[in-house]
Write an enzyme that holds these catalytic residues in place. Structure first.
Site, PDB file in Angstrom:
ATOM      1  N   GLU A   1      20.057 -27.826  29.661  1.00  0.00           N
ATOM      2  CA  GLU A   1      19.801 -26.992  29.085  1.00  0.00           C
ATOM      3  C   GLU A   1      19.248 -25.508  29.353  1.00  0.00           C
ATOM      4  OE1 GLU A   1      18.845 -29.601  27.284  1.00  0.00           O
ATOM      5  OE2 GLU A   1      19.547 -30.059  25.424  1.00  0.00           O
TER       6      GLU A   1
ATOM      7  N   HIS B   1      14.789 -32.419  14.476  1.00  0.00           N
ATOM      8  CA  HIS B   1      16.309 -32.417  14.599  1.00  0.00           C
ATOM      9  C   HIS B   1      16.492 -31.538  13.185  1.00  0.00           C
ATOM     10  CE1 HIS B   1      16.765 -36.200  17.586  1.00  0.00           C
ATOM     11  NE2 HIS B   1      18.012 -35.527  17.695  1.00  0.00           N
TER      12      HIS B   1
END
Ligand SMILES: Cc1ncc(C[n+]2csc(CCOP(=O)(O)OP(=O)(O)O)c2C)c(N)n1
Length: 672
Positions: free
Chosen positions: A411, A478
């Site tokens: 990322e 999540h």
């Protein structure tokens, strides 16, 4: 430097090989390494006199900066670190402006906002560092990717110290460069110490070049004090890489002759090391060699030095004569975002189709890719697999894998790549697989994307897509609503649509906007809501909240899933007459619409799915209290999720949302 120390000391311990380089080239190299040395010596004097504040010395390491800058073409990007004055001087950055920068003057490169070498200049193809060191390397990948996609046959050079190689950013950037065959030369200046940390406390492998093997990358270790060697090695590799794009790792062995910065001293460095490396001084050794070769003579050296001295003195005088930077609040605030006047795009035809939230985003992305051929999408599994939510399904067939790029699990490097693309005038959208994973790219977002325009006028034309939110039984990693992490960061914009119409018009608007936009998409809305939306490309205005429902008794301010919670409550109780405001844009948020409504109703509750403490609701509530106090008939209320991580099991997750508390508080407010 006084005239010809080399002949005086005869300390040349280095072997030089001039290969086929002619005298003019050798003299240029000598001049290029002499100038930063003479500037530094002057700076050290000024520092002692208290005329400059901080200095990170590169004395003894100049051959690396100078060799690299001399070896590259002028329009090839270099990304230096804090000891690389030689890059700026070799690239011909005007000394007066450089000194103004170092003194924090307005006419420097950063309007007095940045210190030392923490700035870039596209005129000279230099991208300066942020203090965190490692993030530079991902940006270099992005610049190189742009060159590669445009078939420019250019190489990008990025610097790191050996300390910086321990950062995750080093690993990520090298990995991405290797997997994508990016034309980047990663230069490690191995100077023995990272602040005070010696090599054996920094890394375990024998040589840092060993690390390249793990990335499937060529590497070479050279004497970083030998300018001819550095120059020739980089020149040769650069030529090869331009024709056959690939990354390589170049470890330059050198030594830091002074403290980490001037105030910190070098007590921890054994004296023998300083003595030994003192003999390998890159300037003195080269000068001595060139005298032996007959390329230089005493008179020529005198002339060069005296010319440089005059130039330095004159430039310093100009810099000192410049007034100190003065603060202008309006200008400070104006420079947080690159100026952008949104031109609303209206659909060309009346054609509409029923679209789910997810299809709306997909539509907006596809039409933006059609509109902007310089737009690149990057994310994990977004090509053949279509992304974990299938938003980019089949995109690679239409736009190719150069533009729909599967990324390794990196990322930080990928956000860096996005910034590098922007530096080269390209646009990009980065998909975080889940908004939660943005933590791994956090530094690049809040310190590079957000601040770069304010720091030196380079915009970050990047959209980060953030599939967020709970209610899908996905547990703590999540499910988060993490918009508040970015709300506190000047320079970012935050978009958060709540319905398909806005989702499409806002993703297209985010891509139009040359500023960095965090684009939140609530996962639980993806497939649960749909509506008729225009088939054609369009944008919605991004400076206004939306009044979803109009009423008189209370104002509900919310966004994202909160809009649906509020709509449900109002549906269940039609007697409640409420203004329901969907903020849509959280940063900068539409204060006017909120204020007008509160002035009308006199009662307000702010609602969001994110947890209560430190949530955006706190800021909105306090703004209302401060600016609308005299219109209020009740305290400003807030309702948000429990101050816990997001739990997994259905009952716990439902409880986390505290929707019943919202209903109760709304009633309390109405009855107040
Ligand atoms: C992420 C981060 N951690 C710590 C620091 C503090 N720091 C600044 S420079 C430095 C040492 C860097 O060593 P190296 O990369 O070898 O470069 P050198 O200073 O030796 O040229 C440290 C620890 C920092 N700037 N950024």
């Amino acid at each position: 430097m006084e005239s010809s120390q080399a002949t005086e000391y005869k300390k040349r311990v280095m072997m030089f090989d001039r290969k086929n380089y002619d005298d003019d080239t050798l003299i240029s190299l000598y001049k290029a390494i002499l100038l930063p040395r003479m500037i530094e010596e002057k700076m050290l004097l000024l520092l002692r006199k208290g005329k400059i504040s901080k200095w990170f010395s590169g004395i003894g390491q100049e051959a690396i900066s100078v060799g690299a800058a001399m070896a590259l073409e002028k329009d090839e990007y270099i990304l230096p670190m804090h000891r690389n004055l030689g890059i700026f001087t070799t690239r011909g950055v005007p000394l007066d402006k450089l000194f103004m920068q170092l003194q924090g003057k307005y006419k420097g490169f950063s309007k007095g906002r940045e210190r030392s070498f923490h700035f870039g200049t596209n005129d000279y193809h230099i991208v300066g560092m942020i203090s965190h060191l490692g993030p530079q390397m991902g940006i270099a990948d992005g610049i190189a990717l742009a060159s590669l996609l445009r078939k420019e046959r250019k190489v990008t050079v990025v610097f790191t110290g050996e300390g910086g190689t321990s950062e995750g950013d080093f690993h990520e950037a090298l990995n991405v460069a290797a997997v994508w065959n990016l034309p980047v030369i990663f230069i490690i200046e191995n100077n023995g110490y990272g602040l005070s940390t010696p090599l054996n406390e920094q890394y375990k492998c024998e040589d840092l070049t060993d690390k390249a093997t793990g990335y499937g990358m060529e590497s070479i270790q050279i004497d970083g004090n030998n300018l001819l060697n550095v120059y020739d090695t980089i020149k040769t590799y650069a030529e090869s890489i331009r024709n056959n794009p690939r990354p390589m790792l170049l470890e330059c062995i050198t030594f830091r002759m002074r403290g980490h910065e001037e105030a910190s001293g070098i007590k921890y460095v054994p004296k023998e090391l300083i003595d030994e490396w003192g003999k390998k001084d890159p300037v003195i050794n080269l000068e001595s060699y060139l005298l032996d070769e007959g390329v230089l003579n005493e008179t020529l050296i005198e002339t060069i030095k005296s010319d440089f001295k005059n130039e330095i003195d004159k430039s310093l005088e100009a810099a000192f004569a410049e007034p100190e930077a003065t603060a202008d609040t309006e200008e400070e605030l104006k420079d947080v975002y690159v100026p952008f006047e949104q031109k609303i795009i209206h659909p060309k035809t009346e054609k509409k189709s029923q679209k789910r939230f997810i299809d709306a985003i997909s539509d907006g992305l596809r039409q933006s890719l059609q509109k902007y051929d310089n737009l690149i999408l990057m994310g994990q599994d977004i090509a053949e697999y279509g992304g974990v939510f299938k938003i980019t399904e089949n995109f690679y067939k239409e736009f190719g894998k150069d533009r729909i790029r599967n990324t390794p699990l990196c990322e930080s490097a990928i956000v860096g790549v996005a910034l590098g693309l922007s530096i080269k005038g390209m646009k990009s959208v980065v998909e975080m697989q889940f908004a939660d994973f943005v933590t791994s790219g956090f530094n690049q977002i809040v310190n590079n994307l957000a601040k770069i325009y304010y720091r030196w006028g380079q915009n970050a034309d990047v959209v980060i897509r953030m599939p967020c939110g709970a209610g899908v039984g996905a547990g703590p990693f999540h499910s988060q609503s993490n918009e508040a992490w970015f709300f506190h960061t000047p320079g970012l914009k935050i978009f958060y649509p709540s319905n398909p119409y806005d989702a499409k018009g806002m993703i297209t608007a985010a891509i139009e906007d040359p500023n960095p936009v965090m684009f939140f998409e609530h996962k639980a809305l993806y497939r649960s809501i749909s509506e008729e939306i225009p088939d054609d490309n369009y944008t919605v205005e991004t400076d206004k909240a939306k009044l979803v429902k109009e009423g008189d008794d209370v104002t509900i301010v919310t966004y994202g899933m909160g809009v649906h919670w509020a709509l449900n409550v109002l549906k269940d109780d039609p007697d409640i007459s409420a203004d329901l405001i969907d903020l849509r844009i959280l940063l900068p948020w539409d204060k006017k619409t909120v204020e007008e409504s509160v002035k009308k109703t006199g009662k307000v509750i702010v609602v969001h799915e994110d947890t209560l403490t430190g949530g955006i609701g706190g800021e909105i509530a306090s703004h209302i209290s401060e600016h609308c106090f005299q219109y209020l008939d009740a305290p400003v209320m807030r309702s948000a999720s429990l101050d816990t991580p997001v739990p997994f099991s259905t009952a716990l997750e439902e409880n986390f949302f505290q929707k019943e508390v919202f209903k109760r508080k709304l009633k309390e407010l109405l009855n107040f």
